[in-house]
Design a protein around this motif. Structure first.
Motif, PDB file in Angstrom:
ATOM      1  N   PRO A 181       0.827  -1.209   0.000  1.00  0.00           N
ATOM      2  CA  PRO A 181       0.000   0.000   0.000  1.00  0.00           C
ATOM      3  C   PRO A 181       0.865   1.264   0.000  1.00  0.00           C
ATOM      4  O   PRO A 181       1.922   1.312   0.626  1.00  0.00           O
ATOM      5  N   LYS A 182       0.375   2.285  -0.721  1.00  0.00           N
ATOM      6  CA  LYS A 182       1.121   3.528  -0.814  1.00  0.00           C
ATOM      7  C   LYS A 182       0.919   4.334   0.461  1.00  0.00           C
ATOM      8  O   LYS A 182      -0.177   4.401   0.995  1.00  0.00           O
ATOM      9  N   THR A 183       1.992   4.919   0.957  1.00  0.00           N
ATOM     10  CA  THR A 183       1.897   5.771   2.135  1.00  0.00           C
ATOM     11  C   THR A 183       2.076   7.215   1.699  1.00  0.00           C
ATOM     12  O   THR A 183       2.834   7.515   0.775  1.00  0.00           O
ATOM     13  N   GLU A 184       1.353   8.088   2.345  1.00  0.00           N
ATOM     14  CA  GLU A 184       1.452   9.508   2.030  1.00  0.00           C
ATOM     15  C   GLU A 184       2.693  10.075   2.709  1.00  0.00           C
ATOM     16  O   GLU A 184       2.992   9.752   3.863  1.00  0.00           O
ATOM     17  N   LYS A 185       3.396  10.917   2.006  1.00  0.00           N
ATOM     18  CA  LYS A 185       4.605  11.515   2.555  1.00  0.00           C
ATOM     19  C   LYS A 185       4.369  13.005   2.762  1.00  0.00           C
ATOM     20  O   LYS A 185       3.681  13.648   1.979  1.00  0.00           O
ATOM     21  N   ILE A 186       4.948  13.530   3.810  1.00  0.00           N
ATOM     22  CA  ILE A 186       4.860  14.958   4.095  1.00  0.00           C
ATOM     23  C   ILE A 186       6.107  15.617   3.527  1.00  0.00           C
ATOM     24  O   ILE A 186       7.232  15.211   3.821  1.00  0.00           O
ATOM     25  N   SER A 187       5.880  16.645   2.726  1.00  0.00           N
ATOM     26  CA  SER A 187       7.020  17.348   2.142  1.00  0.00           C
ATOM     27  C   SER A 187       7.043  18.779   2.664  1.00  0.00           C
ATOM     28  O   SER A 187       6.032  19.314   3.118  1.00  0.00           O
ATOM     29  N   ALA A 188       8.188  19.387   2.578  1.00  0.00           N
ATOM     30  CA  ALA A 188       8.331  20.774   3.012  1.00  0.00           C
ATOM     31  C   ALA A 188       7.483  21.695   2.140  1.00  0.00           C
ATOM     32  O   ALA A 188       6.901  22.676   2.623  1.00  0.00           O
ATOM     33  N   ALA A 189       7.376  21.374   0.855  1.00  0.00           N
ATOM     34  CA  ALA A 189       6.559  22.195  -0.040  1.00  0.00           C
ATOM     35  C   ALA A 189       5.089  22.125   0.356  1.00  0.00           C
ATOM     36  O   ALA A 189       4.381  23.137   0.342  1.00  0.00           O
ATOM     37  N   GLY A 190       4.625  20.943   0.745  1.00  0.00           N
ATOM     38  CA  GLY A 190       3.233  20.800   1.163  1.00  0.00           C
ATOM     39  C   GLY A 190       2.937  21.559   2.442  1.00  0.00           C
ATOM     40  O   GLY A 190       1.904  22.225   2.567  1.00  0.00           O
ATOM     41  N   VAL A 191       3.856  21.501   3.396  1.00  0.00           N
ATOM     42  CA  VAL A 191       3.686  22.236   4.653  1.00  0.00           C
ATOM     43  C   VAL A 191       3.711  23.733   4.396  1.00  0.00           C
ATOM     44  O   VAL A 191       2.910  24.496   4.936  1.00  0.00           O
ATOM     45  N   GLY A 192       4.615  24.164   3.547  1.00  0.00           N
ATOM     46  CA  GLY A 192       4.695  25.583   3.199  1.00  0.00           C
ATOM     47  C   GLY A 192       3.430  26.072   2.511  1.00  0.00           C
ATOM     48  O   GLY A 192       2.927  27.155   2.811  1.00  0.00           O
ATOM     49  N   ASN A 193       2.901  25.262   1.597  1.00  0.00           N
ATOM     50  CA  ASN A 193       1.665  25.638   0.904  1.00  0.00           C
ATOM     51  C   ASN A 193       0.499  25.740   1.882  1.00  0.00           C
ATOM     52  O   ASN A 193      -0.323  26.645   1.788  1.00  0.00           O
TER      53      ASN A 193
END
Length: 142
Positions: free
Chosen positions: A62-74
């Motif tokens: 199963p695919k796991t969602e990853k947290i990225s710095a770009a997503g947090v910044g957005n």
């Protein structure tokens, strides 16, 4: 002479004389609807059984969602934009009061205690005042 052919109800198994030209399965509407409810319930129980697992499904991770710095910044920029728009579009009268606003109001009213004109003094001769900090009536000597 009319020959009548009797059928057997598929729900209650009673014999009945059909009222229509084509073959009826049930003797009455209540048997027909009861049979439908029974089929519907058995279908639900079939769906609740364990699903069969294909060999190709076992190998897939199963695919796991990853947290990225770009997503947090957005997300942070989005929240800031909404808050800025809300503060610009809300008039000063409709903004919630802060503790500083309440302290300023108390200073403008002339202190912590505000005289209540429509209450009589108590039996000791003390006059009623509204305590703005506590939010209740107190009696003080003047």
């Amino acid at each position: 002479m009319k020959e009548t052919k009797y059928y057997t109800c598929e729900y209650c198994f009673k014999e009945y004389e059909p009222k229509r030209r084509r073959v009826q399965k049930y003797c009455s509407n209540s048997c027909r609807s009861s049979a439908f409810q029974l089929r519907k319930a058995s279908q639900k129980n079939k769906d609740k059984s364990l699903p069969s697992i294909k060999s190709s499904e076992i190998l897939q991770v199963p695919k796991t969602e990853k947290i990225s710095a770009a997503g947090v910044g957005n997300a942070a920029l989005g929240v800031l934009a909404v808050d800025a728009a809300k503060s610009l579009l809300t008039s000063r009268k409709n903004k919630p009061a802060t503790k500083g606003d309440i302290d300023l109001l108390i200073e403008k009213l002339g202190g912590r205690y505000h005289f209540v004109k429509n209450l009589q003094p108590n039996i000791y001769g003390d006059y009623p005042f509204y305590d703005l900090m506590e939010g209740k009536i107190v009696y003080l000597k003047t």
